[in-house]
Scaffold this active site. Structure first.
Site, short mmCIF file in Angstrom:
data_model
loop_
_atom_site.label_atom_id
_atom_site.label_comp_id
_atom_site.label_asym_id
_atom_site.label_seq_id
_atom_site.Cartn_x
_atom_site.Cartn_y
_atom_site.Cartn_z
N ARG D 119 4.71 -5.90 5.86
CA ARG D 119 4.70 -5.80 4.39
C ARG D 119 4.37 -7.15 3.76
O ARG D 119 5.07 -7.60 2.87
CB ARG D 119 6.04 -5.31 3.88
N GLN D 124 -1.34 -6.11 2.38
CA GLN D 124 -1.00 -5.06 1.43
C GLN D 124 -2.09 -4.03 1.24
O GLN D 124 -1.81 -2.87 0.94
CB GLN D 124 -0.61 -5.68 0.08
N ASP D 127 -1.41 -1.23 3.56
CA ASP D 127 -0.02 -0.82 3.61
C ASP D 127 0.15 0.62 3.13
O ASP D 127 0.30 0.88 1.95
CB ASP D 127 0.79 -1.80 2.74
N SER D 130 3.37 1.50 1.12
CA SER D 130 3.31 1.20 -0.31
C SER D 130 2.50 2.24 -1.06
O SER D 130 2.94 2.76 -2.10
CB SER D 130 2.66 -0.17 -0.55
N TYR D 225 17.81 -14.61 -1.53
CA TYR D 225 18.37 -13.60 -0.63
C TYR D 225 19.70 -13.11 -1.16
O TYR D 225 20.42 -13.80 -1.88
CB TYR D 225 18.56 -14.20 0.77
#
Ligand SMILES: NC(=O)c1ccc[n+]([C@@H]2O[C@H](COP(=O)([O-])OP(=O)(O)OC[C@H]3O[C@@H](n4cnc5c(N)ncnc54)[C@H](OP(=O)(O)O)[C@@H]3O)[C@@H](O)[C@H]2O)c1
Ligand SMILES: NC(=O)c1ccc[n+]([C@@H]2O[C@H](COP(=O)([O-])OP(=O)(O)OC[C@H]3O[C@@H](n4cnc5c(N)ncnc54)[C@H](OP(=O)(O)O)[C@@H]3O)[C@@H](O)[C@H]2O)c1
Ligand SMILES: NC(=O)c1ccc[n+]([C@@H]2O[C@H](COP(=O)([O-])OP(=O)(O)OC[C@H]3O[C@@H](n4cnc5c(N)ncnc54)[C@H](O)[C@@H]3O)[C@@H](O)[C@H]2O)c1
Ligand SMILES: NC(=O)c1ccc[n+]([C@@H]2O[C@H](COP(=O)([O-])OP(=O)(O)OC[C@H]3O[C@@H](n4cnc5c(N)ncnc54)[C@H](O)[C@@H]3O)[C@@H](O)[C@H]2O)c1
Lengths: 360, 468, 103, 360, 468, 103
Positions: D119, D124, D127, D130, D225
């Site tokens: 990803r 992309q 992908d 997605s 994160y």
């Protein structure tokens, strides 16, 4: 005075929803509902009892109510059970079916057909045609979007650019206008067409483009009324609409002429030239449809084009449709009910138009 | 020594006038500007009284009279200014302007007499003579004109067109020039002085007489700048810088202002100068019931809204036709940023389809929280400063409540008239969908802002932003 | 023409002052919202009341027995004061609506 | 080199659409399509032949193609027919099913699983997760709107004001974000919830509000994160989501954790407190669903709440879904095919991740 | 007689300066304003040459020298000004400013010598003496400072901090005051004159020496207003109104301008006056490759865009985060209204979900026609004046094309660098989603416009509207 | 202090001019876009070149044998001209970008 609501046989809607009862109480009207009447539109019986209405059998409702409200016309059995002198409110469409009025004359009741209420500014709060058409227009676009195998909005993505869907609206009445608004919201490129002179401005007022046929006779002098257009012009107009139809991905057809058969705006030939995967929703289906292949209350496929014929899509948003219908009815009653008494004021334009039958 | 202080006082005075006028041009600072100018003026006056010395170093006499005059003027002026009705302000300004003009005229009279007493011949003192005579002429015209303007605004004098008024006016002007010339270069001397005064007075009266009430503010502004020039001439006479600068400032600024006012009314200054206006009153026209509507200038609408606590916008079909939803949202935002409470009142049948206004405003990203239903908002109008009706008509037609013969009688409407001001934007006086006249437009609280909603709002927003 | 040139030469600074003041007058009122037209006019009106200084000088220089000059001067002072005081007060009243501060 | 496209048995989509063939030609790859492969997604055979592809039988396609593309995994019979050394491209989900890789090892083919492509920003354009999730998110809202018996946007009408529909989105991944955008377009009031730290900003970047639980441990220092939240916080969070769910009319559930069972975010209790007529579309159905009652590929009603469980709604916009999938595949091939030769470059991150089986 | 004409010429000259400066403040009129001022200046100069007469009515001599000097100055000045590179303009201004300062200084020297020749004692002519000495001091400081500024901008002189620079500067200032006092009131007379000159020169040098290159324009502006004051002192000396007004005008306007420039750089004037700035250069910082980025002021961005033929907007995730789509649409509209061709370049992976930018811009009602796909728009950048990158980062990262080691190497990007100018709006220099540095920000064509996209665009639109 | 007051009294108009000019300088440059800062500075720079008039007067009044004055005056005239001409030309070049008319 008691108002009775029946469970509809053909509709998901219910004529009066629990929240509307408050306004009825203010008019000294009580509510009596056939058991399960609101089930299909997510108004279970307990919601009615919570606001103080009584649940009853169909017979009880019919025989004891002073006012009976039903969306669809009742059959003779039901009509026969009604109290003498009672008021029967429904959508009877005497315009489309001339047997309605004679049929009602057999019963000693007052019959108000909500669809006969005049389309004036004053009466708009009771205008069920408007409120239902508006919902139909909304739902028509959703149905089309659901049947369509592409996306409406334009999207530039890593997997390629998705072009915006082209939607053509035929007939910019109440339903057509709402369809325009909904399709635009979803990101489609919307064009609309109507023969009414005012429609052009109305369409543009929603930000959509209007299918303009060059060479129209100027109707500025005519005070907003349509003027007779030349035959050549009408041919050009028809050709342009076909051209636009072929280029579009979705067509919402909502052109109607009151009391007449709907005009055919999309011919067989046009449909055979349209791209496979296109979708047509024909809201004029009940009066014959705007599209040559339309079948009422059916979804067919012709040359890969899906054609949904349904004039009553409002029934598919039954919960809100019930609310609005109920409000229309209550707004009507508010004008004529005083302290539990109905005033059949024939001097009033609205009552005069809507009351299509009286006890002999 | 003392003259140094006097000069400094004058300098401060002059500067205060400039700065004051500057500040008077912005809503935020206007009041302070007025105050500053007043303080500067006071300083200049008292400095003159106590520090003034003539060329031979002699100070002033007659303090009693001076203070007496000041006292009387102050008391009367303050009371008059405080008592006057808000609506009568313009005539008050006119009156005070006349006082100034008269004052200038009197100074010329005294100085002229002074010259005569000293046995001076006008032709030998051309500069001084011109100044004195010009001061007289302008001061008297200003005085006489202002009095007439006052009388007209006050309702004491009616508009009347004078036959051949323009020709007479031109003739009078020529007469004034001729008399001045004869007095100075023609050796006519003293004798013509009071004739000059009389002719000037007549010109002032005839100049203002035919002009209509609606145009009066322009005339007052013009006379105002005349008085400024008269004061400046006094400055020349006494070599007095504060009079000179103050007078010239008003003369020049007053002229600009007059032009601006003309522009705001869509007329040219030429129209004013040759005294040919009057006649048809624009900005006010007859309504159905014989009433008349009034227009509002963009800037006034802008100030009115910017300085409101609460504004309610009533959108209608016209807003949709103009596709002005985005700029309408911007108006809402700029008002909101300036602390104005803004809401939209959505009438159930506004537009041409159910929910038309919702669709429109949602497209412009107007928050749902700002939309109010009719029942909820109607009680709020009473404490609303400005209602802005944007292309709506039938839904605000009071006939629905008041006129049983109206086809919409009985329909609930938005009670916009409960608010302090109603501004209606539409393109013309044409009716809406229902095709019926709307009496709201002719009500005293209502002003019309004509134009396509998008255009009008774009300008309005620009105006508000330039002020905020 | 010649006289004018002579005058200008003799009063250079005065003439400069005059021209500058005119420019300033224009500069200062470049962009005024129409609502302020009337208050601005009224404020300017009060300012030209500065003519009262002339009246004071006339008055102050009058010989104590020059009754005409004194009388006229007295009237002139009253009128000028009216112009000044009335003008400023009226302007202030007009501007009351702009009292509350925003932002 | 020949690329073969098969007719899908379970899907309406087709792996390569006619318009994509142009880009394949540039790579010197020919196209061979099983007859009727594009019918369900409105790409009839004639559209393929028009651009120069050949129509063939399934056997022919399987046995003669150098690259075989299929959306759904092929069965063993089909796999056995493939040319030795050929490339097989599909969505094989080895993550969810550990028998996939051993199963493929039996055949002498290369197998690329499009769902294994990393990803990253660079990848992309290939992908498929997605591109399909995005369509699912869009379609989920349309399905919900169609199942819902009310209108989405707020409308002030003469028959009463229709309040705007409240939509709650659970899981603001690609599908969730597209659902937010679509629901907002339709005029709903949208709230969304996700546990990812970046999701808050992403949700707000679409103009929706985020379900904020007060007292979160600040994760500013953690470089974006998520940081461990206190147990008390998690309890509060769960309670708040239930509260929001009960108040909402529509829930689009799209919370998933790769390779694990989907988290249950809507409990039985919550559903029993929801208003009748509410609609839940559960896009996490294939991994167990976010809602306790969800049944995969079924539409059930519980306490008047309609619950649609479907993780592959993209298949219902088959035409555009086919286009995007095909583009993803072609973008992948563009990186690795040079002059008709496939370069199995195991030094490349993308190939390394996606190639899950090679001829022994 | 002739003096009357001279005065009128001076009047016209002065007015032309005022009006010229006024017009120079607006982009549309600036060029004409400069021309007007130049014409007024020419008039004033030639009127002086031919009409000037001293108190005793004697005209000027040495015409040959005068015209010689004018000719030399004109030829050299024109050539120098025409030849100079666009980038070297500031030092040129500084140089010319120094010339003016020197000219004022020389006048003081000559007049001082003149006084000495006439045997006048300074203390007896305080006014004149102060004016001459002040003219010298200011003129020389301006000259010396300008030369240093010129040298620094030209790269001939390096920045250097002088130990105890501030203390020395204050000491020098005190010394100047003391010397002047002693010369006039202390009877120190002639002897100190050249010391005063020297001290002033040293002060001028030390004043500018420590100041960093980026702050130089502010210093030049300040020195510019110094020279204005020096010129005005000349006006006092010769009772010459055009010098007085011109000089004072520049002195006052220059001061305002200096303050404005400080504000635009976020500094205070005090900082400048005590000569303590320099040090860290703001507005330019080191990049990853040791390069540096530059910031662009809002007004400059506004002018750049307003005067472009074609602008391409590159929206990214940041635009969505800021929810600035509506104001972005407004920017597009205002540019469009002013004849600028505006498009949006949509990168396939811009934002955080497929079609994110479409959703965003559709919400703001941006027409689909204005959106261009990457492949279609990439060739267009080459003939684009300005690319405005709004909260995009990865999708315009040239590393995708140039750096095989980059994790995004091979991804097609928007070739914004082909355009003439690239303006990047983001809040900081932080990387985007992919977490990699973006070299674009450090390229010479790129300028950064920091700030939240909504804020920045709101201000930008206001700025453009105020200009258009 | 006293001297200053005397000076002011003697040069009333001059002082007035000065103050007004200062105010005008402020007025005129009220709101300038930052792009115009440099051209404006440059234009103002050219305007203070008006000091050349002083140089011309110095020059023109110097006795033909006063070589120092003539020499210095000559230099001053050159410098002043440089300031004026160079200033205006440079400004004009800076403003070239605003050449094309819009709207
Ligand atoms: N809501 C519904 O479902 C529906 C459906 C059908 C009919 N209606 C009827 O439509 C009416 C709605 O009331 P309303 O107040 O919204 O509208 P309205 O009464 O029709 O008035 C709209 C006004 O907008 C002005 N206007 C038009 N274009 C404009 C523009 N570009 N800029 C500025 N003003 C413009 C017009 O005046 P100028 O021409 O002077 O500009 C007009 O008077 C009601 O009578 C209602 O019954 C409603
Ligand atoms: N399209 C998709 O489907 C999708 C899905 C997931 C991920 N992605 C990835 O997302 C990236 C998209 O590229 P992009 O260029 O659009 O975005 P980006 O590379 O993430 O950069 C966005 C920039 O916007 C700035 N920003 C954030 N908030 C801002 C605000 N309020 N005002 C102004 N600037 C602001 C940030 O810089 P400051 O912090 O300095 O302001 C940041 O550098 C690609 O790497 C793509 O692969 C895309
Ligand atoms: N007074 C009110 O408040 C009010 C309320 C509701 C509706 N109305 C008005 O009532 C009218 C009817 O509305 P409706 O929605 O019930 O209309 P409808 O359903 O009868 O017809 C729909 C539209 O089809 C159009 N049409 C007819 N023949 C056509 C053709 N050959 N080609 C293209 N278009 C064609 C009609 O012009 C109409 O706009 C409208 O004018 C509407 O504005 C008024
Ligand atoms: N680099 C790229 O260009 C690119 C492209 C697409 C996706 N992505 C990223 O990949 C990631 C996964 O996207 P996806 O749509 O495939 O995700 P997904 O389908 O695996 O999960 C959907 C969402 O559910 C959320 N979730 C998981 N547990 C939850 C819980 N208990 N409560 C609430 N929410 C919960 C996740 O945080 C995620 O946002 C995202 O971060 C996305 O930004 C990156």
């Amino acid at each position: 005075m008691i108002l009775g609501v029946l469970k509809e046989n053909h509709f998901q809607r219910v004529a009066i929803v629990p929240s509307t009862f408050k306004k009825l109480k203010a008019l000294q009207v009580d509510l009596q509902v056939e058991s399960g009447a609101g089930d299909a539109s997510s108004y279970p019986d307990n919601q009615y009892t919570e606001v103080g209405a009584t649940i009853a059998t169909r017979d009880k409702v019919l025989t004891t109510s002073d006012i009976v409200v039903s969306l669809a016309p009742l059959n003779d059995t039901d009509l026969g059970k009604m109290k003498s002198g009672a008021l029967y409110i429904s959508m009877l469409a005497p315009f489309q079916d001339e047997t309605v009025v004679p049929g009602l004359a057999k019963y000693p009741i007052h019959a108000v057909s909500m669809d006969m209420i005049p389309r004036t500014t004053l009466a708009q709060s009771m205008d069920v045609l408007s409120s239902m058409a508006s919902l139909s227009g909304y739902k028509a676009v959703l149905r089309a979007a659901d049947l369509y195998q592409n996306m409406f909005p334009m999207m530039t993505t890593a997997a390629g650019t998705i072009p915006p869907t082209k939607v053509l609206i035929l007939g910019a009445g109440v339903a057509g206008l709402q369809a325009i608004a909904t399709a635009k919201r979803l990101g489609a490129v919307v064009e609309a067409f109507d023969t009414r002179a005012a429609a052009r401005e109305e369409v543009k007022s929603l930000g959509a483009s209007f299918v303009e046929v060059p060479g129209a006779v100027d109707d500025k002098g005519a005070g907003g009324y349509a003027v007779e257009q030349s035959a050549e012009y009408l041919t050009k107009q028809r050709a342009l609409v076909q051209e636009k139809a072929i280029k579009s991905n979705i067509i919402i057809a909502a052109a109607q002429v009151r009391g007449r058969k709907a005009p055919i705006l999309i011919t067989e030939e046009t449909i055979n030239q349209m791209r496979p995967g296109s979708v047509i929703v024909d809201l004029a289906a009940s009066t014959g449809g705007n599209c040559a292949y339309t079948e009422n209350n059916a979804c067919i496929t012709q040359n890969g084009v899906t054609i949904l014929g349904n004039s009553d899509l409002a029934d598919q948003v039954s919960s809100i449709a019930s609310t609005l219908f109920g409000n229309n009815v209550v707004n009507f009653l508010q004008m004529f009910v005083k302290e539990g008494q109905i005033n059949y004021d024939m001097g009033n334009e609205i009552m005069k138009s809507a009351l299509i039958s009286k006890p002999a | 020594m003392s003259n140094g202080f006097l000069t400094i006082s004058y300098l401060i005075g002059s500067s205060s006038f400039i700065i004051g006028l500057r500040m008077l041009s912005h809503p935020e600072t206007a009041r302070k500007g007025n105050l500053y100018a007043a303080i500067g003026m006071t300083l200049a006056i008292f400095a003159t009284i106590f520090l003034y010395k003539d060329a031979s170093g002699v100070g002033l006499n007659n303090y009693l009279w001076i203070f007496g005059g000041l006292l009387v003027g102050t008391v009367v002026g303050t009371i008059a200014a405080k008592r006057v009705q808000m609506t009568a302000m313009p005539q008050m300004v006119s009156l005070f302007n006349g006082m100034g003009g008269a004052c200038a005229g009197i100074i010329s009279v005294v100085e002229f007499n002074h010259m005569m007493h000293q046995g001076l011949v006008l032709g030998d003192h051309v500069g001084q003579s011109i100044i004195i005579l010009l001061g007289l002429v302008i001061g008297v015209i200003s005085f006489a004109g202002s009095m007439v303007a006052f009388g007209k605004l006050n309702g004491n004098i009616n508009d009347r067109t004078i036959p051949m008024g323009q020709i007479i006016n031109v003739a009078l002007l020529i007469a004034i020039v001729v008399i001045v010339y004869m007095m100075i270069w023609g050796g006519a001397g003293e004798s013509l002085f009071y004739i000059l005064l009389a002719v000037s007075a007549i010109y002032g009266v005839l100049f203002v007489m035919p002009i209509g009430g609606a145009d009066m503010p322009v005339v007052i502004s013009l006379l105002n700048s005349f008085t400024g020039v008269a004061a400046a001439l006094g400055g020349f006479l006494y070599d007095n810088n504060v009079m000179l600068t103050g007078g010239i400032l008003v003369g020049s600024a007053g002229t600009v202002l007059t032009v601006l006012m003309c522009k705001a009314m869509n007329r040219s200054l030429l129209n004013v100068v040759i005294g040919s206006f009057g006649g048809a009153k624009e900005g006010s026209a007859a309504g159905p019931g014989g009433g008349s509507y009034k227009e509002i200038a963009l800037t006034d609408a802008a100030v009115l809204m910017l300085y409101s606590k609460k504004v309610i916008i009533v959108p209608g079909y016209g807003l949709a036709v103009a596709q002005a939803q985005h700029i309408c949202h911007e108006l809402e935002k700029v008002l909101d940023e300036n602390g104005v409470d803004v809401k939209y009142a959505i009438h159930p049948v506004a537009g041409r389809m159910p929910g038309h206004m919702n669709v429109l405003l949602a497209e412009a990203d107007v928050s749902y929280d700002r939309l109010a239903d009719m029942e909820d908002i109607n009680p709020e109008f009473a404490h609303t400063d400005v209602v802005l009706v944007l292309g709506a008509n039938d839904v605000v037609n009071p006939a629905a409540k008041t006129d049983p013969a109206s086809p919409i009688y009985g329909m609930p409407i938005l009670d916009v008239e409960d608010a302090k001001h109603v501004i209606v934007n539409k393109r013309s006086m044409k009716p809406g969908y229902a095709g019926i006249e709307n009496d709201l437009f002719y009500r005293p609280k209502t002003s019309m802002l004509f134009g396509d909603a998008k255009d009008a709002l774009t300008k309005l927003v620009a105006e508000i932003k330039s002020m905020a | 023409m010649e006289q004018i040139l002579v005058y200008i030469t003799e009063n250079v600074n005065f003439v400069f002052l005059l021209i500058l003041m005119i420019i300033l007058g224009f500069e200062v009122i470049s962009k005024v919202p129409a609502v302020l037209h009337t208050p601005l006019m009224s404020g300017a009106n009060a300012i030209h009341g500065v003519v009262i200084i002339g009246a004071i000088i006339v008055m102050g220089q009058a010989a104590p027995d020059d009754y005409l000059a004194i009388g006229l001067g007295f009237v002139a002072v009253i009128l000028g004061t009216l112009n000044v005081v009335g003008g400023f007060v009226v302007t202030d009243r007009m501007l009351e609506m702009f009292k509350k501060k925003k932002k």
